[in-house]
Design a protein around this motif. Structure first.
Motif, PDB file in Angstrom:
ATOM      1  N   PHE A  48     -13.471   3.334   5.977  1.00 53.33           N
ATOM      2  CA  PHE A  48     -12.328   4.046   6.555  1.00 53.33           C
ATOM      3  C   PHE A  48     -10.989   3.397   6.182  1.00 53.33           C
ATOM      4  CE2 PHE A  48     -16.013   4.694   9.364  1.00 53.33           C
ATOM      5  CZ  PHE A  48     -16.107   6.079   9.285  1.00 53.33           C
ATOM      6  N   HIS A  49     -11.004   2.654   5.076  1.00 49.66           N
ATOM      7  CA  HIS A  49      -9.810   1.903   4.676  1.00 49.66           C
ATOM      8  C   HIS A  49      -8.607   2.802   4.411  1.00 49.66           C
ATOM      9  CE1 HIS A  49      -7.583  -1.481   3.081  1.00 49.66           C
ATOM     10  NE2 HIS A  49      -7.449  -0.912   1.893  1.00 49.66           N
ATOM     11  N   PHE A  50      -8.847   3.971   3.852  1.00 49.47           N
ATOM     12  CA  PHE A  50      -7.742   4.862   3.482  1.00 49.47           C
ATOM     13  C   PHE A  50      -7.331   5.797   4.623  1.00 49.47           C
ATOM     14  CE2 PHE A  50     -10.030   4.046  -0.560  1.00 49.47           C
ATOM     15  CZ  PHE A  50      -8.998   3.442  -1.277  1.00 49.47           C
ATOM     16  N   GLN A  51      -8.119   5.803   5.688  1.00 50.00           N
ATOM     17  CA  GLN A  51      -7.931   6.805   6.731  1.00 50.00           C
ATOM     18  C   GLN A  51      -6.539   6.749   7.360  1.00 50.00           C
ATOM     19  OE1 GLN A  51     -10.552   8.756   6.816  1.00 50.00           O
ATOM     20  NE2 GLN A  51      -9.750  10.199   8.310  1.00 50.00           N
ATOM     21  N   LYS A  52      -6.062   5.542   7.605  1.00 45.71           N
ATOM     22  CA  LYS A  52      -4.777   5.383   8.296  1.00 45.71           C
ATOM     23  C   LYS A  52      -3.608   5.928   7.495  1.00 45.71           C
ATOM     24  CE  LYS A  52      -2.118   1.923  10.869  1.00 45.71           C
ATOM     25  NZ  LYS A  52      -2.048   0.495  11.285  1.00 45.71           N
ATOM     26  N   SER A  53      -3.695   5.844   6.170  1.00 45.20           N
ATOM     27  CA  SER A  53      -2.546   6.239   5.340  1.00 45.20           C
ATOM     28  C   SER A  53      -2.713   7.612   4.690  1.00 45.20           C
ATOM     29  CB  SER A  53      -2.308   5.188   4.248  1.00 45.20           C
ATOM     30  OG  SER A  53      -3.466   5.006   3.455  1.00 45.20           O
ATOM     31  N   LEU A  54      -3.793   8.338   5.043  1.00 43.29           N
ATOM     32  CA  LEU A  54      -3.951   9.683   4.489  1.00 43.29           C
ATOM     33  C   LEU A  54      -2.759  10.558   4.856  1.00 43.29           C
ATOM     34  CD1 LEU A  54      -7.677  10.703   5.177  1.00 43.29           C
ATOM     35  CD2 LEU A  54      -6.615  10.363   2.948  1.00 43.29           C
TER      36      LEU A  54
ATOM     37  N   ARG B 128     -22.857  -1.274  -0.496  1.00 46.61           N
ATOM     38  CA  ARG B 128     -22.039  -2.341   0.083  1.00 46.61           C
ATOM     39  C   ARG B 128     -20.686  -2.312  -0.624  1.00 46.61           C
ATOM     40  NH1 ARG B 128     -23.481  -5.886   3.533  1.00 46.61           N
ATOM     41  NH2 ARG B 128     -21.993  -7.419   2.747  1.00 46.61           N
ATOM     42  N   SER B 129     -19.856  -1.395  -0.195  1.00 46.80           N
ATOM     43  CA  SER B 129     -18.570  -1.183  -0.843  1.00 46.80           C
ATOM     44  C   SER B 129     -17.601  -2.326  -0.546  1.00 46.80           C
ATOM     45  CB  SER B 129     -17.970   0.141  -0.352  1.00 46.80           C
ATOM     46  OG  SER B 129     -16.652   0.297  -0.804  1.00 46.80           O
TER      47      SER B 129
ATOM     48  N   THR C 188     -13.124   2.048 -11.071  1.00 42.13           N
ATOM     49  CA  THR C 188     -13.322   0.732 -11.665  1.00 42.13           C
ATOM     50  C   THR C 188     -13.277  -0.348 -10.591  1.00 42.13           C
ATOM     51  OG1 THR C 188     -10.951   0.417 -12.005  1.00 42.13           O
ATOM     52  CG2 THR C 188     -12.183   1.500 -13.795  1.00 42.13           C
ATOM     53  N   GLN C 189     -13.707  -1.533 -10.965  1.00 40.95           N
ATOM     54  CA  GLN C 189     -13.625  -2.670 -10.051  1.00 40.95           C
ATOM     55  C   GLN C 189     -12.166  -3.031  -9.756  1.00 40.95           C
ATOM     56  OE1 GLN C 189     -16.966  -2.451  -8.893  1.00 40.95           O
ATOM     57  NE2 GLN C 189     -16.152  -4.439  -8.303  1.00 40.95           N
ATOM     58  N   LEU C 190     -11.287  -2.865 -10.757  1.00 42.05           N
ATOM     59  CA  LEU C 190      -9.873  -3.166 -10.542  1.00 42.05           C
ATOM     60  C   LEU C 190      -9.304  -2.282  -9.442  1.00 42.05           C
ATOM     61  CD1 LEU C 190      -7.251  -4.621 -11.349  1.00 42.05           C
ATOM     62  CD2 LEU C 190      -6.867  -2.795 -13.040  1.00 42.05           C
ATOM     63  N   PHE C 191      -9.637  -1.001  -9.475  1.00 50.62           N
ATOM     64  CA  PHE C 191      -9.171  -0.067  -8.439  1.00 50.62           C
ATOM     65  C   PHE C 191      -9.643  -0.518  -7.062  1.00 50.62           C
ATOM     66  CE2 PHE C 191     -10.429   3.507  -5.703  1.00 50.62           C
ATOM     67  CZ  PHE C 191      -9.200   4.109  -5.491  1.00 50.62           C
ATOM     68  N   ARG C 192     -10.908  -0.885  -6.959  1.00 47.52           N
ATOM     69  CA  ARG C 192     -11.460  -1.283  -5.670  1.00 47.52           C
ATOM     70  C   ARG C 192     -10.853  -2.590  -5.188  1.00 47.52           C
ATOM     71  NH1 ARG C 192     -15.191   1.539  -8.494  1.00 47.52           N
ATOM     72  NH2 ARG C 192     -16.297   3.184  -7.342  1.00 47.52           N
ATOM     73  N   THR C 193     -10.612  -3.497  -6.116  1.00 47.78           N
ATOM     74  CA  THR C 193     -10.016  -4.784  -5.725  1.00 47.78           C
ATOM     75  C   THR C 193      -8.584  -4.593  -5.234  1.00 47.78           C
ATOM     76  OG1 THR C 193     -11.378  -5.981  -7.330  1.00 47.78           O
ATOM     77  CG2 THR C 193      -9.397  -7.093  -6.532  1.00 47.78           C
ATOM     78  N   VAL C 194      -7.791  -3.844  -5.997  1.00 46.17           N
ATOM     79  CA  VAL C 194      -6.380  -3.645  -5.644  1.00 46.17           C
ATOM     80  C   VAL C 194      -6.237  -2.876  -4.335  1.00 46.17           C
ATOM     81  CG1 VAL C 194      -4.225  -2.521  -6.335  1.00 46.17           C
ATOM     82  CG2 VAL C 194      -5.558  -3.800  -8.025  1.00 46.17           C
ATOM     83  N   THR C 195      -6.908  -1.746  -4.227  1.00 48.36           N
ATOM     84  CA  THR C 195      -6.758  -0.932  -3.014  1.00 48.36           C
ATOM     85  C   THR C 195      -7.372  -1.627  -1.806  1.00 48.36           C
ATOM     86  OG1 THR C 195      -8.771   0.311  -3.577  1.00 48.36           O
ATOM     87  CG2 THR C 195      -6.653   1.261  -4.248  1.00 48.36           C
ATOM     88  N   GLY C 196      -8.436  -2.412  -2.039  1.00 50.69           N
ATOM     89  CA  GLY C 196      -9.054  -3.143  -0.934  1.00 50.69           C
ATOM     90  C   GLY C 196      -8.162  -4.233  -0.386  1.00 50.69           C
ATOM     91  N   LEU C 197      -7.324  -4.809  -1.242  1.00 51.97           N
ATOM     92  CA  LEU C 197      -6.408  -5.867  -0.795  1.00 51.97           C
ATOM     93  C   LEU C 197      -5.179  -5.322  -0.085  1.00 51.97           C
ATOM     94  CD1 LEU C 197      -6.558  -8.256  -3.902  1.00 51.97           C
ATOM     95  CD2 LEU C 197      -7.497  -8.692  -1.621  1.00 51.97           C
ATOM     96  N   LEU C 198      -4.858  -4.069  -0.349  1.00 53.21           N
ATOM     97  CA  LEU C 198      -3.678  -3.467   0.287  1.00 53.21           C
ATOM     98  C   LEU C 198      -3.929  -3.237   1.774  1.00 53.21           C
ATOM     99  CD1 LEU C 198      -2.682  -0.746  -2.352  1.00 53.21           C
ATOM    100  CD2 LEU C 198      -1.347  -2.779  -1.738  1.00 53.21           C
ATOM    101  N   PRO C 199      -2.892  -3.355   2.605  1.00 54.57           N
ATOM    102  CA  PRO C 199      -3.048  -2.996   4.014  1.00 54.57           C
ATOM    103  C   PRO C 199      -3.463  -1.532   4.135  1.00 54.57           C
ATOM    104  CG  PRO C 199      -0.932  -4.087   3.617  1.00 54.57           C
ATOM    105  CD  PRO C 199      -1.523  -3.798   2.278  1.00 54.57           C
ATOM    106  N   ALA C 200      -4.220  -1.215   5.180  1.00 57.95           N
ATOM    107  CA  ALA C 200      -4.710   0.152   5.363  1.00 57.95           C
ATOM    108  C   ALA C 200      -3.558   1.154   5.392  1.00 57.95           C
ATOM    109  CB  ALA C 200      -5.523   0.244   6.650  1.00 57.95           C
ATOM    110  N   SER C 201      -2.425   0.738   5.911  1.00 56.73           N
ATOM    111  CA  SER C 201      -1.282   1.645   6.026  1.00 56.73           C
ATOM    112  C   SER C 201      -0.661   1.993   4.684  1.00 56.73           C
ATOM    113  CB  SER C 201      -0.214   1.022   6.936  1.00 56.73           C
ATOM    114  OG  SER C 201       0.209  -0.226   6.410  1.00 56.73           O
TER     115      SER C 201
END
Length: 656
Positions: A49-55, A43-44, A191-204
Motif C-alpha cells: 500500500f506504499h502508493f496508496q497515500k499519494s494516489l 516479497r515485494s 526494474t529493480q531501480l524503479f522499486r528501489t527509488v520508489t520504495g525509498l520515497l515517503p508514501a506521500s
C-alpha cells in the motif's frame, strides 16, 4: 497514454522472485524455523500500500462537459424530436438544479479526501439492490487448463490452488504483495531501480516518483475484500462482514460444507501435504446433502434475509458464521465439463445453486475433471483485484505447483470438520422452494459463445484500429442486423488509477458506429469508405475510453448528483425520470472484458430482461465472447450468428 492501462485487458503482470532466506518465529514450545519461501507468494521491496497515500483523487467532471458527453451518448439512440426534448431538458437541468447539486457534491468531496466521490454511493447501490446475486451481479472467470493433463486432477489442482491462494493472502496481510502498477514503458520502469527509488520515497511522494518513470500505481484498497468476507443479506440493505482474524477455509462438496484451518496457531501456512490430506478427506466423503443450504443464496435479498434470520434463530448462527468468516470458499463440484463450452459457461455462471454460496466474496471452483475458475460477488470490488489474484495463482500453480500427481495425501494433521445444520420443516421448505425457483430461472437463460479466428488482437493493431473498438463495433452491427435499431450499451472501464476509484461507463454506441452499421447493412458504401469510417470509430472510441479511465465520463457524475439531491431532501430533477435517461440506462447490451493469458472464459448475466450480457476478449490468436440472454426476449445463439457475420464483414473490410 494513461488510459491504456485502465482497460482491464491491458493490465500487465509480473513475476516477483521470492527472497531465499528464513527467519525465526517463537512459538509456545520453542523456536520454529519459518520458511518465507513457502509462506509468501511474493516479497515485494515496495510495500503493498506504499502508493496508496499519494494516489490522485478521482476528479469531479465539469458540469457542462458532462452535459455535452451525455447528449453525445443520446444522439444515436433518439430521433430528432426526442433529442430536441432531451437537449432542452438537459440544458435546463445544468442551468438550474445541476449547479446547486454540483456545488454540494464538490463541497462534500473536499471534506472526504480519504476516498472518492463515487465510492460510498457505489457500495450503497450494490447493497441496496434486492435482486438475487447469481446471474444478476456475480461474474465468473475460468482458468486455462494446465498443459500437463495429470495436473488437472481435481485433488491435485484444488490443493495447488488453495496453497497458492493462501500464499497470496499472506503476502497481502504482511503488505509484501507487489503493488499493482501499470508500466507504460516496462523496460525502464519494471526494474529493480524503479522499486528501489520508489520504495525509498515517503508514501506521500511515492506516486510522483513512479510517474517520473512513466509508471502508474493503481488503487489497492479493494484487495482486502478478497478474503474473509461475505455479503450478509439484510432487509432493505445488505452489509459486508469481514473478519481477517480467521484462519480457516470453507469447502463445499455435494451440498455439504466442511471447514479446516489452513494456518496454524502461529499464523503459518500448513504444509502442502497437510492441505492435500484434508482435501482428500473431503473428496472421499460421497454423502449428499438432502437440503443443500447454498441454494438459499440464489434468492431475492429480502426473502433470503428473512430465511437467514430464521436459520439463526433455530440454532445455526455459529455454522453460518463459519461460512461467512472463512478466508474464501473452495467449491469441489462432482461435475465433468468434458470440453463442452456451453456446459462450462452455464456451470460457472450459475450451476444449480446447490453446491454454491454466492454471498461469499470469492469462490474458487474446481470440477471433477479439474476445470478451475472463480465466481465472485461484486459489491466489494471490481475486476482489477480479482484478475490480479486470478493471474498470480494461475501462474504459480502451472509453473511451480507444490503437489503433483505422484504425491500421496498425508493422513496426519487431518482437522477437517463437516458443518452440521439444525433444519426444521420450515427451513427445509425454504430450500425446496429455492431449488425449484432457481431451476426455473436458470432454464429461462440462453447462453452461447463465439471464438472467431479470422481476426486477432495483433491484426487489429496492424490495421491501426483498436481491438476493443472492433469488438464493440461488432456488437453494434450484430444487434442492428437483428433488430434494425440502436440501444443503450454499457462498457465497463476501470478508474483504479485514482484513490478508491471503481468503474466508469464507456458508451460505445456513438454516431460514428451508427453511421458505420447503417452503411454496412445498406450496401451503399465501398469497402474503402467503410474502412475510413471504421478508423474514425476507432479514434473516437479510444478518446471515450481515455475520458472514462481519467474520470471524465458522465454516468457516475450524474448518478452522484442524483444521490446528492436525495441526501439533501431536494426535489428529484426531471432529467432522471425522462424517457431518454431511462432508455440510455437500460443496458440492453451490457459488456465487459477481463483478459489475461490465464483466462479461458469469463462472463455474466444480462442486466436487463430484454438485454444481453457479453463478456469478451481480444486474444492473441482470436476474438471471443460469451453471450447470455433470456429466452423469452432474445436468443443468444442468434446473436452469436449475427456477431460472426459482423466479424467476417469487418475482417473483409480491413483485409482489403
Amino acid at each position: 497514454m494513461l488510459h491504456k492501462m485502465l482497460k482491464l485487458n491491458h493490465i500487465s503482470y509480473r513475476n516477483v522472485s521470492v527472497a531465499k532466506f528464513k527467519v525465526r518465529s517463537f512459538a509456545s514450545k520453542g523456536i520454529i524455523v519459518k520458511d518465507l519461501n513457502y509462506q509468501y507468494l511474493q516479497r515485494s521491496k515496495v510495500p503493498t500500500f506504499h502508493f496508496q497515500k499519494s494516489l490522485p483523487r478521482l476528479p469531479i467532471p465539469e458540469l457542462d462537459k458532462t452535459r455535452k458527453r451525455y447528449l453525445n451518448a443520446l444522439r444515436p439512440l433518439l430521433n430528432d424530436g426526442q433529442f430536441n426534448e432531451a437537449l432542452e431538458r438537459t440544458s435546463n437541468f445544468v442551468a438550474n438544479e445541476g449547479k446547486q447539486l454540483q456545488a454540494k457534491l464538490i463541497s462534500k468531496d473536499k471534506y472526504n479526501k480519504h476516498t472518492s466521490y463515487i465510492s460510498d454511493y457505489w457500495f450503497d447501490l450494490y447493497l441496496r439492490d434486492r435482486v438475487a446475486l447469481p446471474i444478476n451481479y456475480n461474474a465468473f472467470l475460468v482458468m486455462q487448463n494446465d498443459v500437463r493433463p495429470e495436473y488437472n486432477n481435481q485433488l491435485v489442482r484444488a490443493t495447488n490452488l488453495l496453497v497458492s491462494a493462501v500464499r497470496f493472502m499472506l503476502s497481502l496481510r504482511e503488505e509484501i504483495l507487489e503493488p499493482e502498477v501499470y508500466h507504460l514503458q516496462p523496460k525502464k520502469s519494471n526494474t529493480q531501480l524503479f522499486r528501489t527509488v520508489t520504495g525509498l520515497l515517503p508514501a506521500s511522494l511515492s506516486w510522483y516518483g513512479a510517474y517520473l518513470f512513466k509508471a502508474f500505481p493503481l488503487d489497492m484498497s479493494q484487495f482486502t475484500g478478497l478474503f474473509n468476507a461475505t455479503r450478509i443479506p439484510m432487509l432493505n440493505k445488505d452489509k459486508i462482514l469481514r473478519d481477517p482474524t480467521c484462519n480457516h477455509v470453507v469447502v463445499q462438496k455435494n451440498g455439504n460444507f466442511y471447514v479446516f484451518d489452513v494456518l496454524d496457531m502461529d499464523g503459518n501456512l500448513l504444509s502442502p501435504a497437510e492441505i492435500h490430506g484434508n482435501l482428500a478427506q473431503i473428496l472421499n466423503d460421497n454423502s449428499k446433502a438432502d437440503f443443500p443450504l447454498g441454494v438459499l443464496t440464489t434468492q431475492n435479498r429480502d426473502e433470503w434475509a428473512n430465511q437467514r434470520t430464521h436459520l439463526e434463530e433455530t440454532g445455526n448462527q455459529e455454522v453460518l458464521r463459519k461460512i461467512d468468516t472463512a478466508i474464501f470458499n473452495l467449491v469441489l463440484d462432482d461435475v465433468c465439463i468434458d470440453d463442452n463450452k456451453h456446459k462450462l459457461l452455464a456451470h460457472y455462471l450459475h450451476t444449480d445453486g446447490c453446491n454454491s454460496w454466492f454471498d461469499k466474496s470469492l469462490s474458487l471452483i474446481v470440477t471433477k475433471d479439474g476445470v478451475s475458475g472463480i465466481n465472485f460477488e461484486h459489491s466489494w470490488g471490481d475486476g482489477v483485484a480479482v484478475l490480479r489474484f486470478f493471474q498470480d495463482i494461475y501462474t504459480e500453480t502451472t509453473a511451480k505447483p507444490f503437489i503433483g500427481p505422484e504425491n500421496t495425501p498425508s493422513d496426519k494433521q487431518i482437522t477437517v470438520k463437516k458443518l452440521e445444520f439444525n433444519l426444521d420443516d420450515k427451513s427445509k421448505s425454504f430450500v425446496e422452494k429455492a431449488r425449484k425457483d432457481y431451476s426455473d430461472w436458470c432454464n429461462s437463460l440462453s447462453i452461447d459463445y463465439i471464438l472467431y479466428e479470422g481476426l486477432t488482437k495483433e491484426a487489429c493493431k496492424k490495421f491501426k484500429v483498436s481491438p476493443d473498438c472492433i469488438m464493440q463495433l461488432s456488437f453494434q452491427a450484430a444487434y442492428h442486423l437483428l433488430h434494425g435499431n440502436y440501444v443503450g450499451t454499457y462498457e465497463s472501464c476501470s478508474t483504479s488509477a485514482f484513490k478508491h476509484g471503481r468503474t466508469e461507463t464507456m458508451r460505445p454506441c456513438t454516431e460514428k458506429t451508427k453511421l458505420f452499421c447503417d452503411n454496412l447493412h445498406s450496401n451503399k458504401s465501398t469497402k474503402q469508405e467503410l474502412r475510413s469510417i471504421m478508423r474514425e470509430c476507432s479514434t473516437y472510441h479510444s478518446e471515450l475510453v481515455k475520458q472514462a479511465a481519467m474520470g471524465q465520463g458522465f454516468d457516475r457524475h450524474l448518478f452522484a448528483l442524483r444521490k446528492i439531491a436525495e441526501e439533501n431532501d431536494l426535489p428529484r430533477p426531471e432529467l432522471y425520470d425522462s424517457y431518454e435517461y431511462k432508455f440510455l440506462n437500460k443496458s440492453i447490451l451490457s459488456t465487459s472484458t477481463l483478459s489475461a493469458p490465464s483466462v479461458l472464459a469469463g462472463g455474466f448475466g444480462p442486466v436487463a430482461r430484454e438485454g444481453f450480457g457479453i463478456g469478451y476478449s481480444a486474444f492473441p490468436d482470436k476474438l471471443g465472447a460469451a453471450v447470455s440472454a433470456y429466452k423469452a426476449h432474445n436468443n443468444s445463439s442468434q446473436f452469436v450468428e449475427a456477431l460472426n457475420k459482423s466479424f467476417v464483414d469487418i475482417t473483409k473490410i480491413l483485409s482489403e
